[in-house]
Design a protein around this motif. Structure first.
Motif, short mmCIF file in Angstrom:
data_model
loop_
_atom_site.label_atom_id
_atom_site.label_comp_id
_atom_site.label_asym_id
_atom_site.label_seq_id
_atom_site.Cartn_x
_atom_site.Cartn_y
_atom_site.Cartn_z
N PRO A 1 41.32 24.89 72.16
CA PRO A 1 41.41 23.42 72.15
C PRO A 1 41.62 23.01 73.65
CG PRO A 1 43.43 24.49 71.36
CD PRO A 1 42.33 25.46 71.55
N GLY A 2 41.93 23.88 74.65
CA GLY A 2 42.13 23.65 75.89
C GLY A 2 43.27 22.56 76.14
N CYS A 3 43.19 21.81 77.29
CA CYS A 3 44.47 20.97 77.37
C CYS A 3 44.35 19.47 76.84
CB CYS A 3 44.54 20.66 78.99
SG CYS A 3 46.04 19.87 79.36
N VAL A 4 45.03 19.56 75.63
CA VAL A 4 44.82 18.23 74.74
C VAL A 4 46.12 17.42 74.73
CG1 VAL A 4 42.82 18.80 73.44
CG2 VAL A 4 45.31 19.43 72.71
N ARG A 5 46.13 16.16 74.82
CA ARG A 5 47.54 15.25 74.66
C ARG A 5 47.17 14.29 73.73
NH1 ARG A 5 48.47 14.31 80.96
NH2 ARG A 5 46.09 13.92 80.81
N PRO A 6 48.39 13.70 73.24
CA PRO A 6 48.20 12.46 72.43
C PRO A 6 47.08 11.40 73.24
CG PRO A 6 50.23 13.09 72.49
CD PRO A 6 49.66 14.05 73.56
N GLU A 7 46.57 10.62 72.19
CA GLU A 7 45.37 9.69 72.44
C GLU A 7 46.29 8.62 73.77
OE1 GLU A 7 41.64 8.70 72.20
OE2 GLU A 7 42.71 9.05 70.04
N GLN B 1 34.46 19.46 74.33
CA GLN B 1 35.88 19.83 74.45
C GLN B 1 36.86 18.69 73.92
OE1 GLN B 1 36.48 22.81 74.83
NE2 GLN B 1 38.64 22.87 75.53
N PRO B 2 37.60 18.68 72.88
CA PRO B 2 38.16 17.74 72.69
C PRO B 2 39.37 17.35 73.86
CG PRO B 2 39.21 19.42 71.55
CD PRO B 2 38.09 19.84 72.22
N THR B 3 39.88 16.21 73.97
CA THR B 3 40.79 15.91 74.92
C THR B 3 42.21 15.17 74.33
OG1 THR B 3 40.01 13.50 75.24
CG2 THR B 3 39.22 15.19 76.75
N ASN B 4 41.98 14.98 73.26
CA ASN B 4 42.98 14.23 72.36
C ASN B 4 43.82 15.32 71.50
OD1 ASN B 4 42.94 12.06 73.86
ND2 ASN B 4 41.19 11.27 72.36
N LEU B 5 44.92 15.11 71.14
CA LEU B 5 45.74 16.21 70.28
C LEU B 5 45.09 15.97 69.08
CD1 LEU B 5 48.04 18.29 70.60
CD2 LEU B 5 49.60 16.16 69.95
N ASP B 6 44.97 16.89 68.22
CA ASP B 6 44.69 16.91 66.56
C ASP B 6 43.44 16.38 66.46
OD1 ASP B 6 47.08 18.13 65.71
OD2 ASP B 6 47.88 16.04 65.93
N GLU B 7 42.41 16.06 67.57
CA GLU B 7 40.90 15.72 67.51
C GLU B 7 40.20 16.89 67.79
OE1 GLU B 7 41.26 11.03 68.26
OE2 GLU B 7 40.09 12.30 69.85
N VAL C 1 41.75 11.04 65.35
CA VAL C 1 43.03 10.58 64.57
C VAL C 1 43.29 8.94 64.89
CG1 VAL C 1 44.09 12.66 64.91
CG2 VAL C 1 44.33 10.93 66.83
N PRO D 1 45.65 6.45 66.42
CA PRO D 1 46.85 6.23 67.25
C PRO D 1 48.01 5.08 67.32
CG PRO D 1 44.93 5.45 68.39
CD PRO D 1 44.48 5.56 67.02
#
Lengths: 415, 438
Positions: A17-23, B153-159, B197, B199
């Motif tokens: 998943p790499g470096c992921v953060r909340p939207e 590559q996802p950049t957002n959590l849970d996506e 997701v 938000p």
């Protein structure tokens, strides 16, 4: 063996998943999803003296949640201001969460001149007389003693036949838009005498040229004087400075809905040439007519651009939106972006034909030809809808500069 | 003379058949050679243009290429045309204030002009570095079959952003006169769904199945396919042989590429609503284009044509798709590409031995005037007008003397963000009489 090791590392890296953060952990308000967060955050407010105020669906009884149906702000100079985002009925819940009981001052903006305001406290309802400095504003004072939520509800009288106006693309010419606003005020009076009042204006984006506060403030000075609500959504010119949600801070939500008498009005924030995926996921809910007979959807970027060259940046989303519009049997799509008047009737989506009017005629430059400024008038009579164009030429023109479109004639001057 | 006429007739006949028109009689030209694309062979006899090292004018012919090609003026001409076309189109858009109903050709010209200008500039730089030489005998062309992998590559959590896999094909039938027809297409999609997701702060809730608090809002799967023909017919070059010094800017061919593009998207929206299926079809039956060989190793190619769209969807709760009857005339479709061939194994090894493999590469830059795949190039308030830009590098490796070669490449697409694609493919000789000869 070493090669296998590199291969395993590459595969594991590609699948991680790499470096992921909340939207929107790093806010970029050029991203429509960040504007969704902003517009929802701005629809609730904990006041300085501990009162939680929330916008809600007018039918809502539960004060534990809220919806992006308006803009709340509090300042030392103005107190608490609630700008209702759309026309029709509205509701706000107020609940003391902390602090001592005391008076709460609340100003309601963007309210129909003829709306009745009711305060519901527990089982008691009280219709209140409230006035503001302009017809679309009301000032209220409450005393919230306990933690029982208090509701402020607005209702408007619904005639059998009424009008809605729509335009987009004001940008660099608020002066011309002020002329259009004056024509709208005049029409409000005349239409009321005809028994078909003008109840709302939909502005489908590009309210500003450069996403600047002073541009939005200048526009507020014009629309706040209108006696009926103005429903807005941003265009690409309203959201391209991504450091702050300038549009949302000034007008509230870009994606929102309102039920006006028997019409459901929906605005989609397409300012980035796309909608947020969370909005895409809510399309069936947004387009749900419930009991409304007419469904009108506004957006800045035309979901069907024809050959204008001014379409969505994400055509895959546009196609999905069109399919949802077809499922909902939407009666009309109103868009802007192209500084012109176009009427696309009979857009085939499956077995359904959609209709889209592009009315980027709010004042933005139209180039070297004679400009055609004005607004589309939508007259709703029961489940039927009729459309025509009201041209408001700039000074110096003797009359309308544009001819009738096949399905969108110029409105009769007598109306 | 008679032989030349016969050659030209043979060359144009496939096109005439393909276009459904009668073969036309082509007037004989004086000593026009049967041209294909630039030759990699040195001229047969001595030529004064190549033997005078002291006379090196700016507009000189490329060394050891016959007929003459003049890359420098050709690139300046392309740069000028790109700047002029793009500038005039942008000026028209501003002058008309976005009000022109058929404004799309102007935005196509802006994108194509920008690509032409950028390509010409990069081509000039490559020419300065020595790229203006004879054509490579084994330059990069589309693989007969290849596998593409677009990395996400996802950049957002849970996506989850899905990788894209696509099998592409492009077998080629080459006619004796050098014209060719290519069956192009792909089949692919997302092996795993895209997950998004919601938000909004009021719907956040802790859940054991997620890392964050945002609930899943949208799940999307995509199936993607296309098929088409790409027909290219060489134009005579030089068109007119002049007795004095040559002033030709490079050969060209004309193209016709009817294509059918198909995407099927399946959505699950939120938790409660019925799954949705949307099919998008893009028909490009009249896409035509041309390729201009600015130098033996540099090419500018463009396609343009009308686009017809169909959208079908499934009503909630129904299996069948509502396809309707009509097609919509969509935005104009266009592509522009600038390719530069780069030999990676010129000459022999240092020890004088033949190399075990011939390795050639191609740098390609492109602009596609279509946002069909949800990719649009936006900047500032310019949103929703342009399609994506491409930049790619492809390497072909052919073991010495082998009929087979492999190609591997990496490309980037700039539009609504950035995406990278890796591909590997197999090259076999072209089919048909021209392929066997080649």
């Amino acid at each position: 063996m070493r090669r296998l090791g590199w291969l395993a590392l590459s595969v594991s890296l590609s699948g991680s998943p790499g470096c992921v953060r909340p939207e929107c952990a790093d806010a970029d308000y050029g991203d429509p999803e960040c504007r969704v967060i902003a517009e929802n955050e701005l629809a609730r407010l904990r006041t300085a003296d501990g009162v939680e105020i929330r916008f809600a669906d007018p039918r809502e009884e539960d004060a534990t949640t809220w919806e992006a149906r308006g803009l709340l702000r509090e300042s030392a100079s103005e107190g608490v201001v609630a700008r209702i985002a759309g026309p029709g009925d509205f509701a706000l819940s107020l609940q003391r969460q902390a602090g001592d009981p005391g008076a709460t001052f609340l100003r309601l903006d963007n309210v129909d001149q003829d709306a009745t305001i009711t305060v519901v406290d527990g089982g008691e309802s009280l219709e209140v007389e409230a006035e503001g400095f302009v017809p679309s504003s009301r000032q209220l004072v409450f005393t919230l003693d306990d933690e029982v939520p208090l509701w402020v509800r607005g209702r408007i009288p619904c005639p059998g036949r009424y009008r809605i106006a729509a335009l987009g693309d004001i940008q660099t010419n608020p002066t011309q838009f002020a002329r259009i606003a004056e024509a709208l005020s005049t029409e409000r009076l005349r239409a009321a005498q005809l028994g078909e009042p003008l109840l709302a204006l939909m502005i489908v984006g590009d309210l500003s040229e450069a996403t600047r506060d002073e541009e939005f403030e200048a526009l507020h000075d014009i629309i706040d004087r209108l006696p009926f609500p103005v429903m807005t959504t941003p265009g690409n010119h309203d959201v391209y400075r991504p450091t702050r949600p300038y549009y949302n801070l000034s007008f509230g939500p870009g994606t929102h809905e309102a039920t006006l008498c028997n019409a459901k009005l929906v605005m989609l924030d397409t300012g980035s040439g796309a909608i947020a995926t969370s909005v895409q996921a809510r399309l069936p809910e947004l387009f749900d007519r419930d009991e409304a007979e007419v469904l009108i959807v506004g957006m800045h970027h035309p979901v069907y651009p024809g050959q204008t060259g001014a379409g969505w940046s994400r055509e895959d989303q546009a196609a999905h939106v069109m399919s949802e519009l077809a499922i909902a049997r939407a009666d009309l799509v109103v868009a802007g972006h192209a500084h012109a008047l176009h009427d696309f009737s009979g857009i085939d989506v499956g077995d359904v034909q959609l209709r889209e009017i592009i009315t980027g005629t709010g004042g933005a430059t139209q180039g070297i030809a004679d400009p055609r400024f004005g607004y589309v008038r939508i007259t709703i009579d029961g489940g039927e809808m009729d459309t025509c164009f009201v041209e408001v030429p700039p000074p110096g023109y003797d009359g309308p500069t544009g001819d009738d479109l096949p399905n969108l004639p110029n409105c009769p001057a007598s109306d | 003379m008679r032989g030349t006429t016969t050659t030209l007739r043979r060359r144009l006949l496939p096109t005439a058949i393909a276009c459904g028109i009668a073969a036309v009689t082509v007037p004989a030209r004086a000593a026009a050679p049967a041209t294909t694309e630039p030759s990699s062979d040195p001229p047969a006899g001595p030529d004064a243009r190549f033997r005078d090292p002291g006379r090196r004018p700016w507009a000189r012919c490329t060394d050891e290429v016959d007929p003459c090609m003049r890359p420098r003026p050709a690139r300046v001409l392309l740069l000028s045309l790109g700047a002029l076309g793009g500038g005039v189109a942008a000026g028209l858009l501003f002058a008309l204030g976005d009000r022109l109903a058929p404004g799309d050709p102007a935005t196509l010209l802006v994108g194509t002009g920008a690509l032409a200008g950028a390509g010409a500039l990069v081509g000039m730089a490559a020419g300065r570095l020595g790229a203006d030489q004879a054509a490579l005998s084994d330059r990069v062309r589309p693989s007969v079959a290849s596998l593409d992998w677009t990395v996400a590559q996802p950049t957002n959590l849970d996506e989850r952003e899905p990788h894209t896999l696509a099998l592409r094909w492009a077998p080629t039938w080459r006619f004796a006169d050098g014209s060719r027809v290519r069956l192009v297409g792909h089949f692919g999609g997302w092996p795993r769904p895209r997950e998004q997701v919601d938000p909004r702060p009021q719907v956040q809730a802790a859940d054991d199945g997620r890392d964050g608090t945002a609930p899943r809002s949208l799940s999307q799967r995509q199936l993607s396919a296309s098929v088409g023909l790409d027909w290219a017919v060489n134009l005579p070059y030089p068109a007119v042989r002049r007795p004095d010094r040559s002033s030709f800017l490079g050969p060209a061919d004309i193209r016709w590429r009817p294509t059918f593009e198909f995407r099927r998207d399946s959505y699950e929206l939120g938790d409660a609503s019925t799954p949705r299926t949307v099919e998008r079809t893009m028909l490009l039956p009249l896409t035509a284009g041309a390729r201009w060989y600015l130098s033996p190793r540099q090419r500018f190619t463009f396609y343009v044509g009308p686009r017809f769209d169909m959208i079908a969807y499934a009503e909630p709760g129904q299996d069948g798709l509502s396809r309707g009857r009509g097609v919509q005339l969509g935005p104009i479709y266009g592509e522009a590409w600038y390719d530069i061939d780069i030999p990676l194994t010129p000459g022999r090894r240092r020890d004088g031995q033949l190399r075990r493999a011939d390795v050639n590469a191609m740098l390609t830059m492109g602009y596609v005037h279509s946002r069909f795949d949800g990719r649009g190039f936006n900047f500032g308030p310019v949103v929703g007008f342009l399609g994506p830009f491409h930049l790619g590098w492809i390497t072909r490796v052919r073991p010495h003397g082998s009929k087979l070669a492999i190609q591997a490449g990496a490309s980037a697409r700039l539009g609504n963000g950035f995406s990278g694609t890796l591909d590997v493919g197999l090259v076999v000789p072209d089919f048909g009489p021209g392929g066997r000869r080649r």
